[in-house]
Design an enzyme around this catalytic site. Sequence first.
Site, short mmCIF file in Angstrom:
data_model
loop_
_atom_site.label_atom_id
_atom_site.label_comp_id
_atom_site.label_asym_id
_atom_site.label_seq_id
_atom_site.Cartn_x
_atom_site.Cartn_y
_atom_site.Cartn_z
N ILE A 1 0.85 -1.19 0.00
CA ILE A 1 0.00 0.00 0.00
C ILE A 1 0.89 1.24 0.00
O ILE A 1 1.85 1.32 0.76
CB ILE A 1 -0.89 0.02 1.28
CG1 ILE A 1 -1.61 -1.31 1.45
CG2 ILE A 1 -1.86 1.19 1.23
CD1 ILE A 1 -2.45 -1.73 0.30
N LEU A 2 0.58 2.18 -0.87
CA LEU A 2 1.36 3.41 -0.94
C LEU A 2 0.85 4.41 0.09
O LEU A 2 -0.35 4.63 0.21
CB LEU A 2 1.27 4.00 -2.35
CG LEU A 2 1.93 3.13 -3.43
CD1 LEU A 2 1.56 3.62 -4.81
CD2 LEU A 2 3.45 3.08 -3.24
N THR B 1 -2.09 -1.21 -11.65
CA THR B 1 -2.85 -2.28 -12.29
C THR B 1 -3.30 -3.25 -11.22
O THR B 1 -2.57 -3.56 -10.29
CB THR B 1 -1.98 -3.07 -13.29
OG1 THR B 1 -0.87 -3.63 -12.61
CG2 THR B 1 -1.51 -2.19 -14.43
N HIS B 2 -4.53 -3.74 -11.39
CA HIS B 2 -5.06 -4.73 -10.45
C HIS B 2 -5.69 -5.86 -11.26
O HIS B 2 -6.52 -5.59 -12.14
CB HIS B 2 -6.09 -4.10 -9.52
CG HIS B 2 -6.64 -5.08 -8.54
ND1 HIS B 2 -5.92 -5.49 -7.44
CD2 HIS B 2 -7.79 -5.78 -8.51
CE1 HIS B 2 -6.62 -6.40 -6.78
NE2 HIS B 2 -7.77 -6.60 -7.40
N ALA C 1 -5.98 6.69 -1.15
CA ALA C 1 -5.49 6.18 0.13
C ALA C 1 -6.04 4.79 0.47
O ALA C 1 -5.51 4.12 1.36
CB ALA C 1 -5.84 7.17 1.25
N GLY C 2 -7.07 4.34 -0.22
CA GLY C 2 -7.64 3.02 0.07
C GLY C 2 -6.90 1.91 -0.65
O GLY C 2 -5.93 2.14 -1.38
C1 GAR Z 1 -0.04 -8.06 -12.34
O1 GAR Z 1 -1.07 -8.93 -12.80
C2 GAR Z 1 -0.62 -6.97 -11.48
O2 GAR Z 1 -1.89 -6.53 -11.89
C3 GAR Z 1 -0.69 -7.66 -10.16
O3 GAR Z 1 0.50 -8.40 -10.07
C4 GAR Z 1 0.90 -8.78 -11.39
C5 GAR Z 1 2.34 -8.36 -11.57
O4 GAR Z 1 2.89 -8.88 -12.74
N1 GAR Z 1 -0.84 -6.73 -9.09
C6 GAR Z 1 -1.47 -6.99 -7.94
O5 GAR Z 1 -1.94 -8.08 -7.67
C7 GAR Z 1 -1.53 -5.82 -6.99
N2 GAR Z 1 -2.38 -6.10 -5.88
P1 GAR Z 1 4.30 -8.39 -13.28
O6 GAR Z 1 5.26 -8.30 -12.12
O7 GAR Z 1 4.70 -9.47 -14.23
O8 GAR Z 1 4.10 -7.06 -13.96
#
Ligand code: GAR
Length: 200
Positions: free
Chosen positions: A92-93, A108-109, A142-143
């Site tokens: 978390i930032l 990205t999520h 912030a969330g």
């Molecule tokens: C990505 O799918 C990203 O969306 C996810 O981790 C992966 C990283 O892949 N992020 C999260 O789950 C954040 N909570 P990468 O290291 O190969 O770019």
Amino acid sequence: TGRLVVLVSGGGSNLAALLAAHDGPDYPARVVGVVADRASAGGLEIARAAGVPTAVVAPGDFADRAGWDAALAEAVAVFRPDLVVSAGFMRILGAPVLERWPDRVVNTHPALLPSFPGAHAVRDALAFGAKVTGSTLHVVDAGVDTGPVIAQVAVVVEPGDDEASLHERIKVAERAMLVEWVGRVVGGGMRVEGRAVTVG
Ligand code: GAR
């Protein structure tokens, strides 16, 4: 050319896609620095191979959360970013980063928010029995995975998918979305008013 700083914890496939995009014609942004929260992040190797400077800011090296937050902000600031891209950064930032670059930090999520926020989005979507999931690019607030949505891409869950196979397909769609929308945000600007995001 817009300056991107990419935050990574993992393998860095999104980082690799952003680096590759800049090698193509007319991409309006380039990665000027990569910051990881652990020395073992695969993304660091990708950055080094591309000649991009890196920094590691590991929580274990700081007495408390506030110290880490401040050091992370300093490490990012060194690269003078126009946009900070959290790409598989699994922390978390805090306020020091978010207040320094208001509405200039994106993440990205690997799910269609607001479904399945948190650290296990792909596993959670599978366990729920979702038939469609995907990836979300959002402004960080912030969330936890709550910020205004910039773009989303849908991915169909196939019979027999496990967490790895589904995440792999999500990542293919995700990195195309990330490259496209980071380009648009940097090239055309982004305004955020409440939950409304206008790009270009
Ligand atoms: C990505 O799918 C990203 O969306 C996810 O981790 C992966 C990283 O892949 N992020 C999260 O789950 C954040 N909570 P990468 O290291 O190969 O770019």
